[in-house]
Design a protein around this motif. Sequence first.
Motif, PDB file in Angstrom:
ATOM      1  N   ASN A 224     -28.315   0.557  -6.010  1.00 56.44           N
ATOM      2  CA  ASN A 224     -27.372   0.703  -7.119  1.00 56.44           C
ATOM      3  C   ASN A 224     -26.837  -0.654  -7.525  1.00 56.44           C
ATOM      4  OD1 ASN A 224     -26.877   3.293  -8.196  1.00 56.44           O
ATOM      5  ND2 ASN A 224     -26.055   3.938  -6.221  1.00 56.44           N
ATOM      6  N   HIS A 225     -26.296  -0.715  -8.733  1.00 55.26           N
ATOM      7  CA  HIS A 225     -25.712  -1.950  -9.257  1.00 55.26           C
ATOM      8  C   HIS A 225     -24.619  -2.450  -8.313  1.00 55.26           C
ATOM      9  CE1 HIS A 225     -23.335  -4.575 -11.819  1.00 55.26           C
ATOM     10  NE2 HIS A 225     -24.371  -4.637 -12.636  1.00 55.26           N
ATOM     11  N   SER A 226     -24.694  -3.733  -7.976  1.00 59.19           N
ATOM     12  CA  SER A 226     -23.773  -4.262  -6.965  1.00 59.19           C
ATOM     13  C   SER A 226     -22.365  -4.478  -7.506  1.00 59.19           C
ATOM     14  CB  SER A 226     -24.316  -5.578  -6.418  1.00 59.19           C
ATOM     15  OG  SER A 226     -24.237  -6.580  -7.412  1.00 59.19           O
ATOM     16  N   GLY A 227     -22.209  -4.483  -8.821  1.00 56.86           N
ATOM     17  CA  GLY A 227     -20.871  -4.699  -9.373  1.00 56.86           C
ATOM     18  C   GLY A 227     -20.183  -3.401  -9.718  1.00 56.86           C
ATOM     19  N   ALA A 228     -20.949  -2.447 -10.238  1.00 58.38           N
ATOM     20  CA  ALA A 228     -20.345  -1.243 -10.805  1.00 58.38           C
ATOM     21  C   ALA A 228     -20.237  -0.104  -9.802  1.00 58.38           C
ATOM     22  CB  ALA A 228     -21.151  -0.796 -12.016  1.00 58.38           C
ATOM     23  N   THR A 229     -20.789  -0.284  -8.614  1.00 61.08           N
ATOM     24  CA  THR A 229     -20.740   0.798  -7.626  1.00 61.08           C
ATOM     25  C   THR A 229     -19.598   0.551  -6.647  1.00 61.08           C
ATOM     26  OG1 THR A 229     -23.148   0.881  -7.804  1.00 61.08           O
ATOM     27  CG2 THR A 229     -22.133   2.157  -6.030  1.00 61.08           C
ATOM     28  N   PRO A 230     -18.537   1.365  -6.715  1.00 58.16           N
ATOM     29  CA  PRO A 230     -17.418   1.181  -5.778  1.00 58.16           C
ATOM     30  C   PRO A 230     -17.925   1.275  -4.341  1.00 58.16           C
ATOM     31  CG  PRO A 230     -16.891   2.841  -7.461  1.00 58.16           C
ATOM     32  CD  PRO A 230     -18.356   2.528  -7.597  1.00 58.16           C
ATOM     33  N   MET A 231     -17.214   0.638  -3.423  1.00 60.53           N
ATOM     34  CA  MET A 231     -17.666   0.574  -2.038  1.00 60.53           C
ATOM     35  C   MET A 231     -17.862   1.972  -1.450  1.00 60.53           C
ATOM     36  SD  MET A 231     -17.968  -2.654  -1.770  1.00 60.53           S
ATOM     37  CE  MET A 231     -18.469  -2.863  -0.061  1.00 60.53           C
ATOM     38  N   HIS A 232     -16.958   2.912  -1.782  1.00 65.92           N
ATOM     39  CA  HIS A 232     -17.039   4.223  -1.132  1.00 65.92           C
ATOM     40  C   HIS A 232     -18.143   5.097  -1.734  1.00 65.92           C
ATOM     41  CE1 HIS A 232     -14.546   4.942  -4.651  1.00 65.92           C
ATOM     42  NE2 HIS A 232     -14.784   6.219  -4.526  1.00 65.92           N
TER      43      HIS A 232
ATOM     44  N   LEU B 251     -14.965  -6.480   3.822  1.00 67.65           N
ATOM     45  CA  LEU B 251     -14.106  -7.381   3.045  1.00 67.65           C
ATOM     46  C   LEU B 251     -13.268  -6.645   1.992  1.00 67.65           C
ATOM     47  CD1 LEU B 251     -13.705 -10.456   3.038  1.00 67.65           C
ATOM     48  CD2 LEU B 251     -15.535 -10.628   1.362  1.00 67.65           C
ATOM     49  N   PRO B 252     -13.884  -5.776   1.157  1.00 67.63           N
ATOM     50  CA  PRO B 252     -13.094  -5.140   0.102  1.00 67.63           C
ATOM     51  C   PRO B 252     -11.892  -4.374   0.640  1.00 67.63           C
ATOM     52  CG  PRO B 252     -15.424  -4.853  -0.314  1.00 67.63           C
ATOM     53  CD  PRO B 252     -15.301  -5.428   1.064  1.00 67.63           C
ATOM     54  N   SER B 253     -12.032  -3.754   1.791  1.00 66.08           N
ATOM     55  CA  SER B 253     -10.931  -2.934   2.310  1.00 66.08           C
ATOM     56  C   SER B 253      -9.760  -3.797   2.755  1.00 66.08           C
ATOM     57  CB  SER B 253     -11.434  -2.064   3.466  1.00 66.08           C
ATOM     58  OG  SER B 253     -11.806  -2.878   4.558  1.00 66.08           O
ATOM     59  N   THR B 254      -9.956  -5.116   2.807  1.00 66.43           N
ATOM     60  CA  THR B 254      -8.860  -6.011   3.203  1.00 66.43           C
ATOM     61  C   THR B 254      -8.348  -6.820   2.015  1.00 66.43           C
ATOM     62  OG1 THR B 254     -10.318  -7.873   3.707  1.00 66.43           O
ATOM     63  CG2 THR B 254      -9.935  -6.289   5.468  1.00 66.43           C
ATOM     64  N   LEU B 255      -8.944  -6.603   0.834  1.00 63.13           N
ATOM     65  CA  LEU B 255      -8.533  -7.390  -0.336  1.00 63.13           C
ATOM     66  C   LEU B 255      -7.983  -6.468  -1.418  1.00 63.13           C
ATOM     67  CD1 LEU B 255     -11.400 -10.012  -0.287  1.00 63.13           C
ATOM     68  CD2 LEU B 255      -8.983 -10.496  -0.072  1.00 63.13           C
ATOM     69  N   GLY B 256      -8.636  -6.428  -2.576  1.00 60.39           N
ATOM     70  CA  GLY B 256      -8.068  -5.681  -3.689  1.00 60.39           C
ATOM     71  C   GLY B 256      -8.602  -4.264  -3.798  1.00 60.39           C
ATOM     72  N   GLU B 257      -7.915  -3.472  -4.603  1.00 58.26           N
ATOM     73  CA  GLU B 257      -8.281  -2.072  -4.802  1.00 58.26           C
ATOM     74  C   GLU B 257      -9.652  -1.955  -5.461  1.00 58.26           C
ATOM     75  OE1 GLU B 257      -6.354   1.760  -7.194  1.00 58.26           O
ATOM     76  OE2 GLU B 257      -5.358  -0.194  -7.210  1.00 58.26           O
ATOM     77  N   ARG B 258      -9.981  -2.927  -6.330  1.00 59.72           N
ATOM     78  CA  ARG B 258     -11.230  -2.846  -7.084  1.00 59.72           C
ATOM     79  C   ARG B 258     -12.273  -3.839  -6.590  1.00 59.72           C
ATOM     80  NH1 ARG B 258     -11.165   0.289 -11.435  1.00 59.72           N
ATOM     81  NH2 ARG B 258     -13.139  -0.662 -11.973  1.00 59.72           N
ATOM     82  N   THR B 259     -12.014  -4.508  -5.465  1.00 59.52           N
ATOM     83  CA  THR B 259     -12.973  -5.493  -4.959  1.00 59.52           C
ATOM     84  C   THR B 259     -14.261  -4.817  -4.503  1.00 59.52           C
ATOM     85  OG1 THR B 259     -11.043  -6.597  -4.023  1.00 59.52           O
ATOM     86  CG2 THR B 259     -13.215  -7.487  -3.424  1.00 59.52           C
ATOM     87  N   VAL B 260     -15.406  -5.375  -4.886  1.00 58.25           N
ATOM     88  CA  VAL B 260     -16.670  -4.960  -4.275  1.00 58.25           C
ATOM     89  C   VAL B 260     -17.362  -6.207  -3.739  1.00 58.25           C
ATOM     90  CG1 VAL B 260     -17.039  -2.854  -5.634  1.00 58.25           C
ATOM     91  CG2 VAL B 260     -17.908  -5.045  -6.491  1.00 58.25           C
ATOM     92  N   ALA B 261     -18.089  -6.048  -2.646  1.00 59.39           N
ATOM     93  CA  ALA B 261     -18.782  -7.171  -2.001  1.00 59.39           C
ATOM     94  C   ALA B 261     -20.112  -6.667  -1.465  1.00 59.39           C
ATOM     95  CB  ALA B 261     -17.934  -7.739  -0.869  1.00 59.39           C
TER      96      ALA B 261
END
Lengths: 412, 412
Positions: A224-232, B251-261
């Motif tokens: 999936n797109h690495s920017g638009a796919t939320p971590m969860h 990383l995202p879970s320790t930074l911002g609500e919308r962060t993806v990594a």
Amino acid sequence: MELLLDRERFVATMQAQAEIGATENGGLHRLALSDADKRVRDWFAAQLDAAGLSTRVDAFGNMFGRREGTRDVAPVLVGSHLDSQPYGGIYDGALGVVAALELVRELDARGIGTERPIEIVNWTNEEGSRFQPTLQGSGVWAGVHDIDAEYARTDDDGTTVEDELERIGYKGSTPAEPGEAYDSYLELHVEQGPSLEATGADVGVVTGIVGLRWGAITFRGEANHSGATPMHHRKDALVAAADVITQVRRLPSTLGERTVATVGALDVSPNSINVVPGTATFTYGVRDPSGDVLDDAVDRIHAATEAAATQEGVDWEIDERATATPVSFPDRCVDSVERAAADLGYDAVRLPSGGVHDATNVHRVCDAGMVFAVSEGGKSHSEAEYTSWDDCHRAANTLATAALDLAGVASD
Amino acid sequence: MELLLDRERFVATMQAQAEIGATENGGLHRLALSDADKRVRDWFAAQLDAAGLSTRVDAFGNMFGRREGTRDVAPVLVGSHLDSQPYGGIYDGALGVVAALELVRELDARGIGTERPIEIVNWTNEEGSRFQPTLQGSGVWAGVHDIDAEYARTDDDGTTVEDELERIGYKGSTPAEPGEAYDSYLELHVEQGPSLEATGADVGVVTGIVGLRWGAITFRGEANHSGATPMHHRKDALVAAADVITQVRRLPSTLGERTVATVGALDVSPNSINVVPGTATFTYGVRDPSGDVLDDAVDRIHAATEAAATQEGVDWEIDERATATPVSFPDRCVDSVERAAADLGYDAVRLPSGGVHDATNVHRVCDAGMVFAVSEGGKSHSEAEYTSWDDCHRAANTLATAALDLAGVASD
């Protein structure tokens, strides 16, 4: 009696093979059944002919040269392999093949006959890099593997072993099997680890070979797109792989004293900076002198795989690729190698082999033993592999002397 | 006034482009400057000509078609990109280019003139898959990148961007720069994530674009035999990489609500089942609406890299590859898109873009805005990407209506 090989001739032969498939960094790129492997085989065949040996290539490409004995008894087999890792060193198995060749040359030069015939051998595809499994040629010869199944193995381009054997002209005419009883097998190899060097000894007397379990694990998530796919929302196959790689790294510290565990290869798809990895496939390998520890290790890798898959929400699949049960060499071979080193005045030490060798398979056919040469810094399967000519020569002399002991000097 | 595009013609145009570089699984393999990219460019050029637009290709391969306005004022630019990921979907940027084309066709069909000229554009290499960086063509055009530096970028085979532009015949004759003032830029793209679908809305009104930081990390350890090298003698580059991959995941879970990594790509050398990995190179990418969070994230990745290198005894190197600062679109563009959706009777929702788009660069030249179409299941950069024709059509109508609003209907 001690058999000291002509040092100058021995080094020259080592250097000659090292030119075939040589890399810029002083190593070898001589993958099994490649063009470079064909060239080194042609070179080796010419040496066998020049030494007046009666030669044969079997149906799996294993190359033999035979020097007759004075009695009608089972021969002593001596050798190793000429193929290399993708970027390997010039010693590895080639040292053992060259030492076997120099053994028969030295016997000829000195006019020494043996009671038993001596056969020297170059096994096909010991490395298992281009085509898996490792120890393939000796495995077919010893009846561990079915020849048709091994013919059908493919490299990454889908080329089969059989097609490559035919292409390079080394699918021979004799059956890939012993054909007669063998008295014993001796193999010289560099240790490929730091243990021998750490003892300060000149040569290693190998007592046996640790067992191994190899396999490959595939995780399938969602690309999936690495920017638009939320971590969860992610099902990241590479993250699951990283979990297992970390677990494999700590596995030995929870098992045996001599356990080693490795993830050597990993391929990610689509492997793009901007896409969450959809698939990750990686290998594992575990070695230990105990079969029980190996079973336990593989169970734990399975458990870690399932846990990582659950954690990341991906599917998983385990493909078991190779098993080698631990080997103990019989006393007569170990003692013969140890006596040879002592007769030559070398400081020798007994140790097990951490790597598998063709002796693992040949051990099923006849008594087997091995000699180790020092690997400086323990470096192996790398262009940085190094063994001094002195250490190479000492180990080769030990092999030659032990082989002469097992073959028996013929009375005039 | 609302501008409803002819649905049948719109879908047919989408299907026509989707045949060029089509994969077996219904996706696209249309990497920037490849043969497939040349074919879709040839197709697009023919459409521009057939629509009677005055066309130009700039020195970086960006393709423009211009429909004149009735007044001598700055034009409205509308478009996106036709290149794809290695195995991408048929919507992605192509939807935005097709919608721009259908906009001018619809104006022609209805005999509607605009005060401002309308230009439609296909940007070169938005994806950044074959050649990095992403957004390359719009970046050169907007003055973000130096054209000579971007010409010299190479793919994995060492081929340069400039050579490929020349080979496929798309190194154009006009300078790769705006050349005149632009009033505004509008871009339609699929969302590439699940957020819009989750709201249940018909179309997305994009308020801005999150920033990103891309880089690559290399660990160099020692390639060694996987059996003979005791665990405590290893310097395993892949194990160090696995540590950082795990840290990037949390990383995202320790930074911002919308962060993806994300770690999207990883290459291991020598990548053999039987060798401890000597080198591992992998990418990282972090996105967030806040520049401070991005800085913090990159600092933490550096710290994780150093810690992993120390732990495993390997050397490390970080190569920063791309930076995009977060973008907020101006109210006039956002409001225009929102009004268009409302005029068309669509349920619209405001949201930021998680992925970067060419609008990131064009935003530096003129006011910019974007429309999002629903991505079903949030799937993107994958052959499984899907947007229904209804959703495609609604988003295209929103784009067309907003563009007409910005360009102004000419009085008869």
